[in-house]
Scaffold this motif. Structure first.
Motif, mmCIF file in Angstrom:
data_model
loop_
_atom_site.group_PDB
_atom_site.id
_atom_site.type_symbol
_atom_site.label_atom_id
_atom_site.label_comp_id
_atom_site.label_asym_id
_atom_site.label_seq_id
_atom_site.Cartn_x
_atom_site.Cartn_y
_atom_site.Cartn_z
ATOM 1 N N GLU A 1 0.731 -1.162 -0.192
ATOM 2 C CA GLU A 1 -0.295 0.098 -0.262
ATOM 3 C C GLU A 1 0.719 1.715 0.010
ATOM 4 O OE1 GLU A 1 -2.658 2.458 2.110
ATOM 5 O OE2 GLU A 1 -1.151 2.098 3.201
ATOM 6 N N LEU A 2 1.801 0.852 1.216
ATOM 7 C CA LEU A 2 2.876 2.485 0.969
ATOM 8 C C LEU A 2 3.481 2.502 -0.856
ATOM 9 C CD1 LEU A 2 4.240 3.779 3.464
ATOM 10 C CD2 LEU A 2 5.951 2.679 3.878
ATOM 11 N N LEU A 3 3.866 2.042 -0.867
ATOM 12 C CA LEU A 3 4.272 1.178 -2.547
ATOM 13 C C LEU A 3 3.347 2.409 -3.918
ATOM 14 C CD1 LEU A 3 6.202 1.438 -4.484
ATOM 15 C CD2 LEU A 3 5.777 -1.133 -4.976
ATOM 16 N N ALA A 4 2.017 2.142 -3.432
ATOM 17 C CA ALA A 4 1.397 2.466 -4.368
ATOM 18 C C ALA A 4 1.038 4.462 -3.749
ATOM 19 C CB ALA A 4 -0.447 1.743 -3.808
ATOM 20 N N ARG A 5 1.172 4.757 -2.063
ATOM 21 C CA ARG A 5 0.766 5.540 -2.301
ATOM 22 C C ARG A 5 1.751 6.754 -3.291
ATOM 23 N NH1 ARG A 5 -1.305 8.086 2.452
ATOM 24 N NH2 ARG A 5 -2.527 5.878 3.232
ATOM 25 N N ALA A 6 3.297 5.528 -2.675
ATOM 26 C CA ALA A 6 4.676 6.634 -3.269
ATOM 27 C C ALA A 6 4.385 6.758 -5.198
ATOM 28 C CB ALA A 6 5.307 5.622 -3.176
ATOM 29 N N THR A 7 3.541 5.576 -5.512
ATOM 30 C CA THR A 7 3.111 6.133 -6.922
ATOM 31 C C THR A 7 2.768 7.006 -7.272
ATOM 32 O OG1 THR A 7 3.780 3.322 -6.549
ATOM 33 C CG2 THR A 7 2.533 5.175 -9.097
ATOM 34 N N ARG A 8 1.255 6.943 -6.332
ATOM 35 C CA ARG A 8 0.639 8.122 -7.142
ATOM 36 C C ARG A 8 1.004 8.970 -6.809
ATOM 37 N NH1 ARG A 8 -2.842 10.024 -4.017
ATOM 38 N NH2 ARG A 8 -2.392 9.021 -1.555
ATOM 39 N N LEU A 9 1.964 9.500 -5.993
ATOM 40 C CA LEU A 9 2.696 10.806 -5.509
ATOM 41 C C LEU A 9 3.336 10.980 -6.415
ATOM 42 C CD1 LEU A 9 3.010 10.772 -1.547
ATOM 43 C CD2 LEU A 9 1.364 12.150 -2.124
ATOM 44 N N ILE A 10 4.100 10.663 -6.915
ATOM 45 C CA ILE A 10 5.761 11.228 -8.084
ATOM 46 C C ILE A 10 4.411 11.262 -8.423
ATOM 47 C CG2 ILE A 10 7.160 10.159 -9.615
ATOM 48 C CD1 ILE A 10 7.200 7.459 -7.034
ATOM 49 N N LYS A 11 3.315 11.001 -9.228
ATOM 50 C CA LYS A 11 2.544 11.407 -11.210
ATOM 51 C C LYS A 11 2.186 12.271 -10.656
ATOM 52 C CE LYS A 11 -0.100 7.059 -12.550
ATOM 53 N NZ LYS A 11 -0.797 6.602 -12.560
ATOM 54 N N LEU A 12 1.473 12.361 -10.237
ATOM 55 C CA LEU A 12 0.353 13.732 -9.029
ATOM 56 C C LEU A 12 1.760 15.431 -9.164
ATOM 57 C CD1 LEU A 12 -2.036 13.354 -6.162
ATOM 58 C CD2 LEU A 12 -2.449 14.084 -8.424
ATOM 59 N N TYR A 13 2.966 15.202 -8.507
ATOM 60 C CA TYR A 13 4.162 16.123 -8.136
ATOM 61 C C TYR A 13 5.321 15.968 -8.537
ATOM 62 C CZ TYR A 13 0.051 16.278 -4.295
ATOM 63 O OH TYR A 13 -1.389 16.178 -3.587
ATOM 64 N N LEU A 14 6.461 15.065 -8.986
ATOM 65 C CA LEU A 14 7.132 14.654 -9.377
ATOM 66 C C LEU A 14 7.157 13.623 -10.522
ATOM 67 C CD1 LEU A 14 8.681 12.980 -5.989
ATOM 68 C CD2 LEU A 14 8.438 15.823 -7.037
ATOM 69 N N ALA A 15 6.357 14.076 -11.496
ATOM 70 C CA ALA A 15 6.622 13.648 -12.776
ATOM 71 C C ALA A 15 7.024 14.029 -13.792
ATOM 72 C CB ALA A 15 4.503 13.491 -13.255
ATOM 73 N N GLU A 16 7.960 14.961 -13.799
ATOM 74 C CA GLU A 16 8.959 14.838 -14.573
ATOM 75 C C GLU A 16 9.949 14.673 -14.746
ATOM 76 O OE1 GLU A 16 7.879 17.830 -12.634
ATOM 77 O OE2 GLU A 16 9.189 18.667 -11.904
ATOM 78 N N HIS A 17 10.190 14.466 -13.134
ATOM 79 C CA HIS A 17 11.680 13.759 -12.616
ATOM 80 C C HIS A 17 11.704 12.144 -13.343
ATOM 81 C CE1 HIS A 17 12.875 17.240 -10.799
ATOM 82 N NE2 HIS A 17 11.909 17.577 -10.565
#
Ligand SMILES: [Zn+2]
Length: 176
Positions: A67-83
């Motif tokens: 669940e933690l990994l799923a949460r991280a994946t969502r946060l990356i998509k929302l806020y750090l996508a260009e990285h």
């Protein structure tokens, strides 16, 4: 007897505690903090109760790394996508041996560890701690660029205030 399978327990009595009992794992040992005035019977009763609680909590921890990994994946998509892949951790997991920090990150191997102490906090606080560590994969130090990336998460300031309040109330200086 089941006693042989019990972990090594270290009981610490605290003058400051009135009724609250807490426990955490420290390597092979389990440390149980109890009020100084507890009787031997109360001590024994509470040690059993806290060991059961700890076992239950650890069972839940094991299940929720995914669940933690799923949460991280969502946060990356929302806020750090260009990285792109730079912000994607090699692993992210709950740990119980990290009592002085909410989360930690090793940019060299891309691993992130999140303290079980935030597990019962609100979702938006967990998201902040996780995003903070994800940004460390891009910017290792706490410089202006780091904080600018963290600030993309709208509740960053609020979450930092929340965590500072918890650290102050528990008397533990917790860092990130
Ligand atoms: Zn940090």
């Amino acid at each position: 007897m089941a006693g042989a399978r019990k972990p090594v327990v270290e009981v610490r009595r605290s003058q400051r505690r009135r009724r609250t009992v807490s426990a955490y794992r420290d390597g092979e040992r389990v440390v149980v903090l109890i009020p100084a005035q507890f009787s031997r019977a109360e001590e024994s009763e509470w040690v059993d109760r806290m060991l059961a609680r700890l076992a239950a909590r650890e069972g839940r921890l094991a299940r929720s790394d995914a669940e933690l990994l799923a949460r991280a994946t969502r946060l990356i998509k929302l806020y750090l996508a260009e990285h792109g892949t730079q912000a994607v951790p090699a692993s992210v997991r709950w740990v119980t041996n990290q009592n002085g920090r909410w989360g930690s990150c090793t940019p060299a191997d891309g691993t992130i560890r999140i303290s079980h102490r935030i597990q019962d906090m609100p979702d938006w606080v967990i998201d902040y701690v996780l995003l903070h560590e994800l940004v460390h994969l891009i910017v290792p130090s706490h410089n202006a660029r780091f904080w600018a990336l963290v600030a993309r998460y709208p509740k960053s300031e609020r979450a930092r205030g929340y965590l500072e309040g918890v650290a102050a109330a528990s008397g533990t200086p917790l860092t990130d």
